[in-house]
Design a protein around this motif. Structure first.
Motif, PDB file in Angstrom:
ATOM      1  N   GLU A 111       0.878  -1.172   0.000  1.00  0.00           N
ATOM      2  CA  GLU A 111       0.000   0.000   0.000  1.00  0.00           C
ATOM      3  C   GLU A 111       0.913   1.220   0.000  1.00  0.00           C
ATOM      4  OE1 GLU A 111      -3.613   0.014   0.310  1.00  0.00           O
ATOM      5  OE2 GLU A 111      -3.387  -2.103  -0.214  1.00  0.00           O
ATOM      6  N   MET A 112       0.586   2.205  -0.806  1.00  0.00           N
ATOM      7  CA  MET A 112       1.442   3.358  -1.063  1.00  0.00           C
ATOM      8  C   MET A 112       1.754   4.180   0.192  1.00  0.00           C
ATOM      9  SD  MET A 112       0.733   6.039  -4.081  1.00  0.00           S
ATOM     10  CE  MET A 112       1.918   7.285  -4.511  1.00  0.00           C
ATOM     11  N   ALA A 113       2.982   4.680   0.265  1.00  0.00           N
ATOM     12  CA  ALA A 113       3.375   5.582   1.347  1.00  0.00           C
ATOM     13  C   ALA A 113       2.408   6.768   1.374  1.00  0.00           C
ATOM     14  CB  ALA A 113       4.804   6.075   1.139  1.00  0.00           C
ATOM     15  N   GLY A 114       1.979   7.149   2.579  1.00  0.00           N
ATOM     16  CA  GLY A 114       1.023   8.232   2.738  1.00  0.00           C
ATOM     17  C   GLY A 114      -0.411   7.745   2.867  1.00  0.00           C
ATOM     18  N   PHE A 115      -0.681   6.522   2.412  1.00  0.00           N
ATOM     19  CA  PHE A 115      -1.997   5.906   2.549  1.00  0.00           C
ATOM     20  C   PHE A 115      -2.163   5.485   4.009  1.00  0.00           C
ATOM     21  CE2 PHE A 115      -5.105   2.404   1.671  1.00  0.00           C
ATOM     22  CZ  PHE A 115      -6.031   3.140   0.962  1.00  0.00           C
ATOM     23  N   PRO A 116      -3.372   5.535   4.580  1.00  0.00           N
ATOM     24  CA  PRO A 116      -3.527   5.182   5.998  1.00  0.00           C
ATOM     25  C   PRO A 116      -3.005   3.781   6.379  1.00  0.00           C
ATOM     26  CG  PRO A 116      -5.517   6.241   5.198  1.00  0.00           C
ATOM     27  CD  PRO A 116      -4.625   6.017   4.000  1.00  0.00           C
ATOM     28  N   TYR A 117      -2.936   2.872   5.414  1.00  0.00           N
ATOM     29  CA  TYR A 117      -2.478   1.505   5.703  1.00  0.00           C
ATOM     30  C   TYR A 117      -1.172   1.213   4.972  1.00  0.00           C
ATOM     31  CZ  TYR A 117      -7.324   2.049   6.774  1.00  0.00           C
ATOM     32  OH  TYR A 117      -8.503   2.573   7.247  1.00  0.00           O
ATOM     33  N   ALA A 118      -0.376   2.247   4.778  1.00  0.00           N
ATOM     34  CA  ALA A 118       0.884   2.149   4.039  1.00  0.00           C
ATOM     35  C   ALA A 118       1.775   1.066   4.612  1.00  0.00           C
ATOM     36  CB  ALA A 118       1.611   3.483   4.069  1.00  0.00           C
ATOM     37  N   GLY A 119       2.465   0.398   3.706  1.00  0.00           N
ATOM     38  CA  GLY A 119       3.409  -0.624   4.109  1.00  0.00           C
ATOM     39  C   GLY A 119       3.320  -1.817   3.189  1.00  0.00           C
ATOM     40  N   THR A 120       4.144  -2.795   3.476  1.00  0.00           N
ATOM     41  CA  THR A 120       4.155  -4.028   2.700  1.00  0.00           C
ATOM     42  C   THR A 120       3.757  -5.178   3.608  1.00  0.00           C
ATOM     43  OG1 THR A 120       5.839  -3.174   1.199  1.00  0.00           O
ATOM     44  CG2 THR A 120       5.595  -5.573   1.302  1.00  0.00           C
ATOM     45  N   TYR A 121       2.823  -5.960   3.141  1.00  0.00           N
ATOM     46  CA  TYR A 121       2.271  -7.101   3.878  1.00  0.00           C
ATOM     47  C   TYR A 121       2.561  -8.366   3.078  1.00  0.00           C
ATOM     48  CZ  TYR A 121      -0.236  -3.145   5.875  1.00  0.00           C
ATOM     49  OH  TYR A 121      -0.543  -1.937   6.444  1.00  0.00           O
ATOM     50  N   ILE A 122       2.907  -9.440   3.780  1.00  0.00           N
ATOM     51  CA  ILE A 122       3.236 -10.695   3.109  1.00  0.00           C
ATOM     52  C   ILE A 122       2.206 -11.756   3.498  1.00  0.00           C
ATOM     53  CG2 ILE A 122       4.999 -12.480   2.730  1.00  0.00           C
ATOM     54  CD1 ILE A 122       5.950  -9.683   1.888  1.00  0.00           C
ATOM     55  N   GLY A 123       1.525 -12.322   2.497  1.00  0.00           N
ATOM     56  CA  GLY A 123       0.558 -13.385   2.720  1.00  0.00           C
ATOM     57  C   GLY A 123      -0.819 -12.879   3.107  1.00  0.00           C
ATOM     58  N   SER A 124      -1.825 -13.743   2.916  1.00  0.00           N
ATOM     59  CA  SER A 124      -3.217 -13.326   3.089  1.00  0.00           C
ATOM     60  C   SER A 124      -3.557 -12.894   4.503  1.00  0.00           C
ATOM     61  CB  SER A 124      -4.177 -14.413   2.611  1.00  0.00           C
ATOM     62  OG  SER A 124      -4.007 -15.587   3.349  1.00  0.00           O
ATOM     63  N   ASP A 125      -3.043 -13.567   5.522  1.00  0.00           N
ATOM     64  CA  ASP A 125      -3.372 -13.176   6.901  1.00  0.00           C
ATOM     65  C   ASP A 125      -2.913 -11.749   7.194  1.00  0.00           C
ATOM     66  OD1 ASP A 125      -4.528 -15.636   7.365  1.00  0.00           O
ATOM     67  OD2 ASP A 125      -2.812 -16.443   8.467  1.00  0.00           O
ATOM     68  N   ALA A 126      -1.702 -11.416   6.785  1.00  0.00           N
ATOM     69  CA  ALA A 126      -1.172 -10.066   7.011  1.00  0.00           C
ATOM     70  C   ALA A 126      -1.928  -9.027   6.186  1.00  0.00           C
ATOM     71  CB  ALA A 126       0.318 -10.023   6.684  1.00  0.00           C
ATOM     72  N   ILE A 127      -2.292  -9.383   4.958  1.00  0.00           N
ATOM     73  CA  ILE A 127      -3.029  -8.463   4.092  1.00  0.00           C
ATOM     74  C   ILE A 127      -4.415  -8.191   4.674  1.00  0.00           C
ATOM     75  CG2 ILE A 127      -4.062  -8.162   1.802  1.00  0.00           C
ATOM     76  CD1 ILE A 127      -1.653 -10.005   0.803  1.00  0.00           C
ATOM     77  N   ILE A 128      -5.093  -9.237   5.091  1.00  0.00           N
ATOM     78  CA  ILE A 128      -6.430  -9.066   5.669  1.00  0.00           C
ATOM     79  C   ILE A 128      -6.355  -8.219   6.932  1.00  0.00           C
ATOM     80  CG2 ILE A 128      -8.341 -10.264   6.806  1.00  0.00           C
ATOM     81  CD1 ILE A 128      -7.857 -12.552   4.733  1.00  0.00           C
TER      82      ILE A 128
END
Length: 129
Positions: free
Chosen positions: A35-52
């Motif tokens: 998710e893009m920097a500056g977006f409220p959920y910015a960052g990188t998530y790995i795998g479905s559990d982290a993404i959800i």
């Protein structure tokens, strides 16, 4: 038919139905979701559990009527591009937002390897203040 394109088309159809399980069908344990920097959920998530947990659960808790409206889906074989619009109302402030967005999906055999979001983060962040 391109299985990569079909997988992302199905992802967006599931998103329209608010079916998170079906949305996660092309996601693997190694999928990298950014998710893009500056977006409220910015960052990188790995795998479905982290993404959800890091993205979809938080959106559901913090936004009313949050939606992604797909306007165009581009088949680039191993790279699929979704172009559309985010909209919603931030529950704490009652402010609405609308922001154009591009999703870039890097695929392999119908599975997501990398996802990256590009949007006007200020339009989204302004609704949270």
């Amino acid at each position: 038919m391109n299985s990569n394109y079909e997988a992302i088309k199905a992802h967006y159809a599931a998103s329209d139905r608010k079916d998170v399980e079906a949305m996660m069908a092309p996601i693997t344990a190694r999928t990298k979701w950014t998710e893009m920097a500056g977006f409220p959920y910015a960052g990188t998530y790995i795998g479905s559990d982290a993404i959800i947990a890091g993205v979809f659960k938080r959106i559901g808790e913090e936004w009313g009527d949050y939606a992604f409206s797909l306007k165009r889906l581009i088949d680039g074989d191993k790279t699929i591009i979704g172009i559309g619009t985010y909209s919603g109302r931030y529950k704490k402030t009652e402010k609405a937002m609308t922001a154009r967005v591009v999703h870039v999906w890097d695929m392999e055999d119908g599975r997501v390897v990398n996802f990256e979001q590009f949007t006007d983060t200020r339009l989204v962040a302004d609704a949270t203040k």
